[in-house]
Design a protein around this motif. Structure first.
Motif, PDB file in Angstrom:
ATOM      1  N   MET A   1       0.838  -1.177   0.000  1.00  0.00           N
ATOM      2  CA  MET A   1       0.000   0.000   0.000  1.00  0.00           C
ATOM      3  C   MET A   1       0.887   1.247   0.000  1.00  0.00           C
ATOM      4  N   ALA A   2       0.484   2.245  -0.718  1.00  0.00           N
ATOM      5  CA  ALA A   2       1.247   3.483  -0.796  1.00  0.00           C
ATOM      6  C   ALA A   2       1.156   4.257   0.513  1.00  0.00           C
ATOM      7  N   ALA A   3       2.223   4.979   0.819  1.00  0.00           N
ATOM      8  CA  ALA A   3       2.221   5.810   2.017  1.00  0.00           C
ATOM      9  C   ALA A   3       1.246   6.963   1.833  1.00  0.00           C
ATOM     10  N   VAL A   4       0.572   7.314   2.906  1.00  0.00           N
ATOM     11  CA  VAL A   4      -0.371   8.426   2.861  1.00  0.00           C
ATOM     12  C   VAL A   4       0.369   9.678   3.323  1.00  0.00           C
ATOM     13  N   LYS A   5       0.335  10.706   2.493  1.00  0.00           N
ATOM     14  CA  LYS A   5       0.968  11.989   2.816  1.00  0.00           C
ATOM     15  C   LYS A   5      -0.101  13.057   2.841  1.00  0.00           C
ATOM     16  N   ARG A   6       0.128  14.059   3.608  1.00  0.00           N
ATOM     17  CA  ARG A   6      -0.812  15.175   3.691  1.00  0.00           C
ATOM     18  C   ARG A   6      -0.176  16.400   3.066  1.00  0.00           C
ATOM     19  N   ILE A   7      -0.970  17.119   2.301  1.00  0.00           N
ATOM     20  CA  ILE A   7      -0.516  18.346   1.660  1.00  0.00           C
ATOM     21  C   ILE A   7      -1.428  19.466   2.154  1.00  0.00           C
ATOM     22  N   PRO A   8      -0.884  20.379   2.939  1.00  0.00           N
ATOM     23  CA  PRO A   8      -1.745  21.467   3.422  1.00  0.00           C
ATOM     24  C   PRO A   8      -2.092  22.426   2.284  1.00  0.00           C
ATOM     25  N   VAL A   9      -3.355  22.762   2.182  1.00  0.00           N
ATOM     26  CA  VAL A   9      -3.835  23.722   1.181  1.00  0.00           C
ATOM     27  C   VAL A   9      -4.808  24.675   1.854  1.00  0.00           C
ATOM     28  N   THR A  10      -4.969  25.833   1.263  1.00  0.00           N
ATOM     29  CA  THR A  10      -5.929  26.800   1.799  1.00  0.00           C
ATOM     30  C   THR A  10      -7.341  26.341   1.452  1.00  0.00           C
ATOM     31  N   GLU A  11      -8.297  26.896   2.139  1.00  0.00           N
ATOM     32  CA  GLU A  11      -9.701  26.556   1.894  1.00  0.00           C
ATOM     33  C   GLU A  11     -10.113  26.841   0.444  1.00  0.00           C
ATOM     34  N   PRO A  12      -9.736  27.995  -0.127  1.00  0.00           N
ATOM     35  CA  PRO A  12     -10.107  28.242  -1.534  1.00  0.00           C
ATOM     36  C   PRO A  12      -9.512  27.200  -2.499  1.00  0.00           C
ATOM     37  N   VAL A  13      -8.286  26.784  -2.241  1.00  0.00           N
ATOM     38  CA  VAL A  13      -7.667  25.765  -3.098  1.00  0.00           C
ATOM     39  C   VAL A  13      -8.403  24.446  -2.940  1.00  0.00           C
ATOM     40  N   TRP A  14      -8.754  24.101  -1.723  1.00  0.00           N
ATOM     41  CA  TRP A  14      -9.508  22.866  -1.460  1.00  0.00           C
ATOM     42  C   TRP A  14     -10.826  22.863  -2.232  1.00  0.00           C
ATOM     43  N   ARG A  15     -11.535  23.996  -2.200  1.00  0.00           N
ATOM     44  CA  ARG A  15     -12.811  24.093  -2.929  1.00  0.00           C
ATOM     45  C   ARG A  15     -12.589  23.916  -4.427  1.00  0.00           C
ATOM     46  N   GLU A  16     -11.565  24.577  -4.955  1.00  0.00           N
ATOM     47  CA  GLU A  16     -11.274  24.470  -6.400  1.00  0.00           C
ATOM     48  C   GLU A  16     -10.969  23.017  -6.778  1.00  0.00           C
ATOM     49  N   LEU A  17     -10.149  22.354  -5.977  1.00  0.00           N
ATOM     50  CA  LEU A  17      -9.828  20.950  -6.255  1.00  0.00           C
ATOM     51  C   LEU A  17     -11.083  20.088  -6.197  1.00  0.00           C
ATOM     52  N   SER A  18     -11.917  20.337  -5.208  1.00  0.00           N
ATOM     53  CA  SER A  18     -13.153  19.565  -5.077  1.00  0.00           C
ATOM     54  C   SER A  18     -14.043  19.725  -6.300  1.00  0.00           C
ATOM     55  N   GLU A  19     -14.106  20.932  -6.839  1.00  0.00           N
ATOM     56  CA  GLU A  19     -14.922  21.193  -8.024  1.00  0.00           C
ATOM     57  C   GLU A  19     -14.331  20.558  -9.285  1.00  0.00           C
ATOM     58  N   MET A  20     -13.026  20.355  -9.292  1.00  0.00           N
ATOM     59  CA  MET A  20     -12.361  19.786 -10.468  1.00  0.00           C
ATOM     60  C   MET A  20     -12.491  18.266 -10.545  1.00  0.00           C
ATOM     61  N   ARG A  21     -12.741  17.631  -9.418  1.00  0.00           N
ATOM     62  CA  ARG A  21     -12.817  16.170  -9.398  1.00  0.00           C
ATOM     63  C   ARG A  21     -14.024  15.664 -10.162  1.00  0.00           C
ATOM     64  N   SER A  22     -13.835  14.554 -10.829  1.00  0.00           N
ATOM     65  CA  SER A  22     -14.952  13.856 -11.463  1.00  0.00           C
ATOM     66  C   SER A  22     -15.625  12.973 -10.411  1.00  0.00           C
ATOM     67  N   ALA A  23     -16.827  12.545 -10.703  1.00  0.00           N
ATOM     68  CA  ALA A  23     -17.537  11.654  -9.786  1.00  0.00           C
ATOM     69  C   ALA A  23     -16.716  10.389  -9.567  1.00  0.00           C
ATOM     70  N   GLY A  24     -16.469  10.059  -8.309  1.00  0.00           N
ATOM     71  CA  GLY A  24     -15.731   8.847  -7.972  1.00  0.00           C
ATOM     72  C   GLY A  24     -14.219   8.982  -8.059  1.00  0.00           C
ATOM     73  N   GLN A  25     -13.733  10.119  -8.518  1.00  0.00           N
ATOM     74  CA  GLN A  25     -12.292  10.323  -8.653  1.00  0.00           C
ATOM     75  C   GLN A  25     -11.693  10.711  -7.301  1.00  0.00           C
ATOM     76  N   THR A  26     -10.564  10.083  -6.961  1.00  0.00           N
ATOM     77  CA  THR A  26      -9.886  10.436  -5.723  1.00  0.00           C
ATOM     78  C   THR A  26      -9.019  11.680  -5.957  1.00  0.00           C
TER      79      THR A  26
END
Length: 66
Positions: A1-26
């Motif tokens: 299993m791959a190691a889990v890493k955390r990448i801190p992002v600002t709230e606006p960046v998090w929202r943008e990433l969330s909007e860019m994801r396709s359904a079911g895409q990690t």
């Protein structure tokens, strides 16, 4: 299993990433896709630069010394 890493992002960046994801895409899959697109863009830019150069700007490999 791959190691889990955390990448801190600002709230606006998090929202943008969330909007860019396709359904079911990690997020990992989204980032992989973004990385590949960036690599392709860089390659395209490099090719444009190389095509714009004149032949007399190049040095034969035989003249290159380590």
């Amino acid at each position: 299993m791959a190691a889990v890493k955390r990448i801190p992002v600002t709230e606006p960046v998090w929202r943008e990433l969330s909007e860019m994801r396709s359904a079911g895409q990690t997020y990992a899959e989204l980032l992989e896709d973004m990385i590949e697109e960036r690599k392709k863009r860089r390659l395209e830019e490099d090719v444009k630069v190389w095509h714009g150069r004149r032949a007399d700007e190049f040095v034969p490999l035989s003249e290159i010394k380590d």
